[in-house]
Design a protein around this motif. Structure first.
Motif, PDB file in Angstrom:
ATOM      1  N   GLY A 131      -1.475  14.033 -19.663  1.00  0.00           N
ATOM      2  CA  GLY A 131      -0.398  15.315 -20.278  1.00  0.00           C
ATOM      3  C   GLY A 131      -0.218  15.000 -21.545  1.00  0.00           C
ATOM      4  O   GLY A 131       0.733  15.669 -22.090  1.00  0.00           O
ATOM      5  N   ASP A 132      -0.431  13.835 -22.296  1.00  0.00           N
ATOM      6  CA  ASP A 132       0.023  13.833 -23.842  1.00  0.00           C
ATOM      7  C   ASP A 132      -0.547  14.959 -24.415  1.00  0.00           C
ATOM      8  O   ASP A 132       0.190  15.071 -25.583  1.00  0.00           O
ATOM      9  CB  ASP A 132      -0.677  12.614 -24.131  1.00  0.00           C
ATOM     10  N   GLU A 133      -1.584  15.575 -24.126  1.00  0.00           N
ATOM     11  CA  GLU A 133      -1.811  16.630 -24.874  1.00  0.00           C
ATOM     12  C   GLU A 133      -0.826  17.885 -25.038  1.00  0.00           C
ATOM     13  O   GLU A 133      -0.771  18.747 -25.932  1.00  0.00           O
ATOM     14  CB  GLU A 133      -3.143  17.373 -24.500  1.00  0.00           C
ATOM     15  N   TRP A 134       0.245  17.969 -23.992  1.00  0.00           N
ATOM     16  CA  TRP A 134       1.114  18.889 -24.162  1.00  0.00           C
ATOM     17  C   TRP A 134       2.308  18.478 -24.837  1.00  0.00           C
ATOM     18  O   TRP A 134       3.438  19.299 -25.200  1.00  0.00           O
ATOM     19  CB  TRP A 134       1.572  18.969 -22.594  1.00  0.00           C
TER      20      TRP A 134
END
Length: 239
Positions: free
Chosen positions: A41-44
């Motif tokens: 979820g780092d892309e969030w």
């Protein structure tokens, strides 16, 4: 200076990283904890991964420090960043007393638990963090669109004290993150006599001492291995 939950201060509080070269940058020799995979979820997250590591994943509660001073300019820069954190009524009840001199430390040490005295005596800087129960006096200035808020709180000291403690605790959390943003480490402690510290440094009776915090560059053997953290599934419920 207006600037969380703190770790118990009776012993070392977290993590393991390379402390042999407490330099600057990903802060003082800290490396991200890669013993566990980075959560998906780092892309969030809008924050750069390096900043995420500096503020959270690689950050540690320090129990030893180098002798490098922490300057007034560094403290002012930290406050200028973290003062934008929200508080109820924009009340900003946190007050920070910096103890630099040996004489000031000598007044503090008898009120600390025995496990906290040596590291506090040796830290480059010690901050006493207190909630101003009379924060409401500044509300006409800080909350101008509802100036009557001062009068709402004026006659109810118990409610003011509860508000002051809660919001000052929020500000302490912001302060710890701000200290990390400056490449420093914080060592917040709860192992002390709050009434004794308040009587020593805030005899006016309008301040409640919440936390004593050591500040500086982390020294050798500054921390233990990182302790487990609860997962989002263990903490978050949706109704």
């Amino acid at each position: 200076m207006s600037t969380g939950t703190t770790t118990p201060a009776t012993g070392p509080a977290s993590p393991a990283a390379d402390t042999t070269s407490p330099g600057r940058g990903a802060a003082a020799g800290l490396a991200p904890d890669r013993s566990q995979p980075v959560p998906p979820g780092d892309e969030w997250l809008a924050l750069d991964p390096t900043a995420q590591d500096l503020l959270f994943r690689a950050a540690r509660t320090a129990n030893t420090f180098t002798d490098e001073p922490v300057t007034d300019e560094q403290i002012a820069a930290i406050h200028d960043l973290v003062r934008y954190g929200p508080t109820a009524y924009n009340g900003q009840p946190l007050r920070v007393l910096l103890l630099r001199s040996a004489a000031a430390r000598a007044r503090l040490l008898p009120h600390l638990s025995s496990a906290n005295r040596a590291k506090t005596a040796a830290a480059p800087l010690v901050a006493v963090l207190a909630a101003d129960v009379d924060f409401h006096e500044r509300l006409p200035e800080l909350f101008p669109h509802r100036p009557q808020a001062r009068d709402w709180l004026a006659g109810d000291r118990a409610q003011r004290a509860a508000q002051a403690r809660l919001n000052a605790a929020l500000q302490i959390g912001y302060l710890i993150v701000g200290v990390r943003a400056a490449g420093l480490a914080a060592g917040p402690m709860a192992g002390f006599d709050p009434a004794g510290v308040a009587g020593e440094f805030f005899p006016d009776g309008r301040h409640e001492v919440l936390v004593v915090m050591n500040l500086g560059r982390p020294g050798p053997d500054a921390w233990q291995d990182r302790l487990p953290r609860l997962t989002s599934g263990e903490v978050i419920r949706t109704l």
